[in-house]
Design an enzyme around this catalytic site. Structure first.
Site, PDB file in Angstrom:
ATOM      1  N   HIS A  83      47.808  63.468  61.226  1.00  0.00           N
ATOM      2  CA  HIS A  83      47.389  64.660  61.960  1.00  0.00           C
ATOM      3  C   HIS A  83      47.407  64.363  63.448  1.00  0.00           C
ATOM      4  CE1 HIS A  83      45.210  68.389  62.748  1.00  0.00           C
ATOM      5  NE2 HIS A  83      44.504  67.707  63.610  1.00  0.00           N
ATOM      6  N   ASP A 107      36.038  76.589  57.730  1.00  0.00           N
ATOM      7  CA  ASP A 107      36.633  76.182  59.007  1.00  0.00           C
ATOM      8  C   ASP A 107      37.421  77.327  59.633  1.00  0.00           C
ATOM      9  OD1 ASP A 107      37.492  74.251  61.074  1.00  0.00           O
ATOM     10  OD2 ASP A 107      39.446  74.666  60.205  1.00  0.00           O
ATOM     11  N   ARG A 126      34.419  79.920  67.168  1.00  0.00           N
ATOM     12  CA  ARG A 126      34.328  78.973  68.291  1.00  0.00           C
ATOM     13  C   ARG A 126      35.301  79.355  69.403  1.00  0.00           C
ATOM     14  NH1 ARG A 126      35.968  73.847  65.478  1.00  0.00           N
ATOM     15  NH2 ARG A 126      35.896  72.947  67.543  1.00  0.00           N
ATOM     16  N   SER A 143      35.999  69.950  61.781  1.00  0.00           N
ATOM     17  CA  SER A 143      37.096  70.900  61.589  1.00  0.00           C
ATOM     18  C   SER A 143      38.396  70.179  61.209  1.00  0.00           C
ATOM     19  CB  SER A 143      37.288  71.704  62.888  1.00  0.00           C
ATOM     20  OG  SER A 143      38.485  72.402  62.884  1.00  0.00           O
ATOM     21  N   LYS A 177      39.879  69.557  56.684  1.00  0.00           N
ATOM     22  CA  LYS A 177      41.214  69.985  56.227  1.00  0.00           C
ATOM     23  C   LYS A 177      42.020  68.791  55.711  1.00  0.00           C
ATOM     24  CE  LYS A 177      41.460  72.086  60.163  1.00  0.00           C
ATOM     25  NZ  LYS A 177      41.499  72.853  61.360  1.00  0.00           N
TER      26      LYS A 177
HETATM   27  N1  URA Z   1      42.017  71.084  65.683  1.00  0.00           N
HETATM   28  C1  URA Z   1      41.287  71.587  64.662  1.00  0.00           C
HETATM   29  O1  URA Z   1      41.785  71.752  63.557  1.00  0.00           O
HETATM   30  N2  URA Z   1      40.004  71.907  64.905  1.00  0.00           N
HETATM   31  C2  URA Z   1      39.402  71.735  66.086  1.00  0.00           C
HETATM   32  O2  URA Z   1      38.224  72.030  66.223  1.00  0.00           O
HETATM   33  C3  URA Z   1      40.177  71.225  67.141  1.00  0.00           C
HETATM   34  C4  URA Z   1      41.479  70.899  66.896  1.00  0.00           C
END
Ligand code: URA
Length: 434
Positions: free
Chosen positions: A82, A161, A168, A183, A187
Site C-alpha cells: 500500500h 471507513d 473526515r 483507515s 482495509k
Molecule cells: N489513505 C486512507 O486510506 N485513509 C486515510 O485516512 C489516509 C490515506
C-alpha cells in the site's frame, strides 16, 4: 452508552476502551450515531490523539464492520503493498510482477479513487480489453496460476471507513495519525495478506510533509499491523517531486514497462527494489536483504518480471502484445514541450501542482463516477538536481486539445523552481521501519 459521554471523555483527553470504540463504530456504521456527533468525535481525536491500544481497537472495529476476503485458497505466502499516495505513483505495476517472478504471491485489490491520475486500475485499463472485475474464486485462481492479480473491489470491505473517511474529508480531520492508521490498516487487514509493505510518502506531495511525521506514521502503522498478527514493514520515501518521469495513465504504464525492460534505472526502480526486498525477506524466500535484492534484479534482467506482467495482462483480458509493443497504448495527440525560460538547476518540482496539471488535462477524477482520459498526461524531462539551459525541455504535455495543452504548459512551467546554485538531491528512500 451515550455518544455524548464518549465525546466528552475524548475531548478531555481520556482513552476510550474496546467496548466503547466497538459500540461507537457499529452505531455509526448502522446510522444510529449521527454525523454531527461523529464529527465532534473526529475533531476530539484530531486534537487529543489516541493511545496505541485505542488505535488498535479502532482499526479492528473498522475491520469487523464489513466483509473480509478469504485468501486461504492461495498457496504459499501472500503479500500486499500500500502507498499513502503520491503523484506519478505507478509502483504496483512493477512491484507485483517483480515479486511474483521471485515466487511470492501478490493479491491486490485496488480502487479507482479520486485524484490527480486514476488509480492503478485506471492505469491498467489503458490495455485494450483489460478487466478488473472478477469473482473471488477467479481472483484466487489467477494468483495461484500467474503469481498475482489486481482486481477491483466488489466485497463490502470496511464500510465504517468509507463513511468515516467521507466525513473526515469535509470536517478537516483527515490529517489525524490514529484516524489515518486505522483507515489504511483496516482495509489491508480485510484483504488478509500475510506480509504487508507500506510505502509512506513524505514531502510536499504527501499527507505527511515532514520526516518526523512520516516516520511517526510508519511506526504507528507497523505497531498496529504487528498487533493484528501480520508482518508489516513501512518504507518512508520522498514525495517532494513526482515519482519517476511520468504522470497520467497510459503514459505511466509506458514508464512502468520501460523500467521493467531495464531502460531506466531511476528512483522508481529503486523504490520497487526496496519494497520488494522487504516482501521477499519477510516472506522467507530470501535469507537477507542482499539476497532479496539480487533475486529482484535478476527477475528484471532476465525478462522474467516482464513475462509475468504479460501473463497477468492476458489473464485479465488485455492484449499482452502491448507489453512488448507499447505503441498500442495510445497517448493523446497534442504533444507540447514546456521549455525553460531561465538557466540553473531544478530546485523543486511541486508534486501537488503537477498533479493538478494532470487533472486539468483530464487524467484524474474530481468526483466519484467522473470518467478519465487514459491518453493524456505529461513526461518530465528534468528532475530535481538536473542542470537546465534556457530553451531546454523541462517536460512534455500530452493533451486532447490545443487549448487544454497550452494551459497545461503554463501550469507546468510554474511547477518548476529553478535556482542559480547547484542543487543536491536528498536520499530518495529515507528509511525502513520494521
Ligand atoms: N489513505 C486512507 O486510506 N485513509 C486515510 O485516512 C489516509 C490515506
Amino acid at each position: 452508552m451515550r455518544m455524548s459521554d464518549l465525546i466528552m471523555k475524548k475531548r478531555d483527553g481520556g482513552a476510550l476502551d474496546r467496548d466503547e470504540i466497538r459500540w461507537m463504530i457499529e452505531g455509526y456504521t448502522k446510522g444510529d450515531i449521527p454525523d454531527y456527533q461523529m464529527s465532534a468525535m473526529c475533531m476530539a481525536i484530531y486534537f487529543k490523539g489516541m493511545t496505541p491500544d485505542e488505535t488498535f481497537e479502532l482499526t479492528m472495529a473498522m475491520l469487523d464492520s464489513g466483509d473480509k476476503i478469504d485468501l486461504s485458497g492461495i498457496n504459499g505466502v501472500k503479500a500486499d503493498k500500500h502507498s499513502t499516495g503520491g503523484v506519478g505513483d505507478k509502483t504496483s505495476l512493477l512491484l507485483c510482477p517483480m515479486v511474483a517472478a521471485c515466487g511470492v504471491k501478490m493479491a491486490k485489490l485496488s480502487g479507482r479513487g479520486l485524484g490527480h491520475t486514476g488509480g492503478t486500475i485506471d492505469k491498467l485499463e489503458s490495455f485494450p480489453g483489460f478487466s478488473v472485475e472478477m469473482s473471488e474464486e477467479a481472483f484466487i485462481k489467477q494468483v495461484n496460476e500467474v503469481g498475482f492479480a489486481i482486481a477491483g473491489q466488489t466485497a463490502d470491505l470496511c464500510p465504517a471507513d468509507k463513511k468515516l473517511y467521507a466525513l473526515r474529508d469535509v470536517t478537516a480531520t483527515v490529517a489525524s495519525m490514529p484516524l489515518i492508521v486505522s483507515s489504511i490498516l483496516c482495509k489491508k487487514l480485510a484483504v488478509g495478506a500475510d506480509v504487508i509493505v507500506l510505502d509512506v510518502k513524505c514531502g510536499s506531495g504527501a499527507f505527511m510533509q515532514t520526516e518526523d511525521d512520516a516516520f511517526a506514521l510508519a511506526r504507528a502503522l507497523t505497531d498496529v499491523g504487528r498487533r493484528a498478527g501480520k508482518k508489516v514493514v513501512a518504507v518512508v520515501t520522498d514525495m517532494d517531486e513526482p515519482l519517476g518521469v511520468t504522470v497520467g495513465n497510459a503514459i505511466e504504464v509506458h514508464e512502468a514497462l520501460a523500467t521493467l525492460r531495464g531502460e531506466y534505472r531511476g528512483e522508481l526502480m529503486e523504490l520497487c527494489l526496496v519494497l520488494g526486498t522487504q516482501i521477499l525477506r519477510e516472506s522467507g524466500v530470501a535469507a537477507d536483504d542482499d539476497a532479496a535484492r539480487a533475486m529482484l534484479e535478476h527477475a528484471v534482467e532476465s525478462g522474467a518480471a516482464l513475462e509475468k506482467f504479460a501473463a497477468f495482462v492476458k489473464a485479465q483480458g488485455g492484449d499482452p502484445a502491448a507489453v512488448y509493443d507499447p505503441k498500442k497504448l495510445i497517448l493523446a495527440p497534442v504533444c507540447l514541450d514546456v521549455k525553460a525560460d531561465r538557466a540553473g538547476y531544478v530546485r523543486r518540482i511541486q508534486a501537488e501542482d503537477v498533479g493538478l496539471v494532470s487533472m486539468h488535462l483530464g487524467g484524474g477524477r474530481a468526483a466519484k463516477g467522473d470518467s478519465i482520459d487514459p491518453g493524456v498526461g505529461l513526461a518530465l524531462g528534468k528532475k530535481v538536481g538536473d542542470p537546465v539551459a534556457v530553451g531546454d525541455v523541462l517536460a512534455t504535455i500530452f493533451a486532447r486539445t490545443e487549448e487544454a495543452g497550452e494551459k497545461a504548459v503554463e501550469m507546468l512551467r510554474d511547477c518548476y523552481e529553478i535556482s542559480a546554485e547547484k542543487v543536491e538531491r536528498g536520499p530518495f528512500v529515507k528509511g525502513v521501519v520494521k
